[in-house]
Design a protein around this motif. Sequence first.
Motif, short mmCIF file in Angstrom:
data_model
loop_
_atom_site.label_atom_id
_atom_site.label_comp_id
_atom_site.label_asym_id
_atom_site.label_seq_id
_atom_site.Cartn_x
_atom_site.Cartn_y
_atom_site.Cartn_z
N ARG A 3 7.45 -7.43 0.87
CA ARG A 3 7.99 -7.18 2.21
C ARG A 3 8.62 -5.80 2.22
O ARG A 3 9.46 -5.48 1.38
N VAL A 4 8.22 -4.97 3.17
CA VAL A 4 8.77 -3.63 3.34
C VAL A 4 9.43 -3.56 4.71
O VAL A 4 8.77 -3.71 5.73
N LYS A 33 -3.76 -7.24 1.03
CA LYS A 33 -2.89 -6.38 0.21
C LYS A 33 -1.61 -7.07 -0.23
O LYS A 33 -0.85 -6.51 -1.02
N GLY A 34 -1.33 -8.25 0.32
CA GLY A 34 -0.06 -8.91 0.00
C GLY A 34 1.14 -8.11 0.49
O GLY A 34 2.19 -8.10 -0.14
N LEU A 35 0.98 -7.46 1.64
CA LEU A 35 1.99 -6.55 2.16
C LEU A 35 2.41 -6.98 3.56
O LEU A 35 1.57 -7.20 4.44
N GLU A 36 3.70 -7.10 3.75
CA GLU A 36 4.24 -7.37 5.08
C GLU A 36 5.16 -6.22 5.48
O GLU A 36 6.22 -6.03 4.89
N LEU A 95 11.38 4.87 6.04
CA LEU A 95 11.53 5.52 7.34
C LEU A 95 10.20 6.16 7.69
O LEU A 95 9.67 6.96 6.91
N LEU A 96 9.67 5.80 8.85
CA LEU A 96 8.52 6.49 9.41
C LEU A 96 9.07 7.40 10.49
O LEU A 96 9.58 6.93 11.51
N GLU A 97 9.02 8.71 10.24
CA GLU A 97 9.60 9.69 11.15
C GLU A 97 8.47 10.29 11.98
O GLU A 97 7.59 10.94 11.45
N GLY A 120 17.96 6.17 -0.65
CA GLY A 120 16.94 5.57 -1.51
C GLY A 120 15.73 5.04 -0.77
O GLY A 120 14.92 4.31 -1.35
N MET A 121 15.57 5.40 0.48
CA MET A 121 14.41 4.96 1.26
C MET A 121 13.21 5.85 0.96
O MET A 121 13.36 7.03 0.65
#
Length: 144
Positions: A3-4, A33-36, A95-97, A120-121
């Motif tokens: 989880r991200v 991908k096992g990604l949330e 962070l998506l800027e 730390g992001m």
Amino acid sequence: MTRVRMLLMGAGNVGRRFLQVLDLKRESLRHRKGLELQVVGVADRSGIAVCAEGLDIQHILALKASGRGVSAHAEWGRPGVSALEMVQGTDADLLLEASPARMQDGQPGLACIEAALSRGMHVVTADKVPLVLAFPRLMALAQA
């Protein structure tokens, strides 16, 4: 499942398109991908919308499509709160800027990128201006 928790700074054309693609690919990312990717905060000119459990992407897109800002979210909206305050005060992994930056100083994106890296992001930016103006400093923060 990984989880991200992510923050989106800028809900203009680029930010909205990202949210649309994320919404379309959500199940595929989970299964393949096992990604949330969980959007826990979005900032635009109106303010922010933040929810630690994740925001409903369709609701954010509907607000923007109706010409309103994310701060108009009835439950999670916070009018007048800056993107920098969101980055400084919200627990997130990424962070998506995607905001427009001024050529003179790289703001407002540069300050948000620095704050995110300091916390730390991970950072993904669609804007080259902060990188052009402060690449060595940003790399040092990222490495730290």
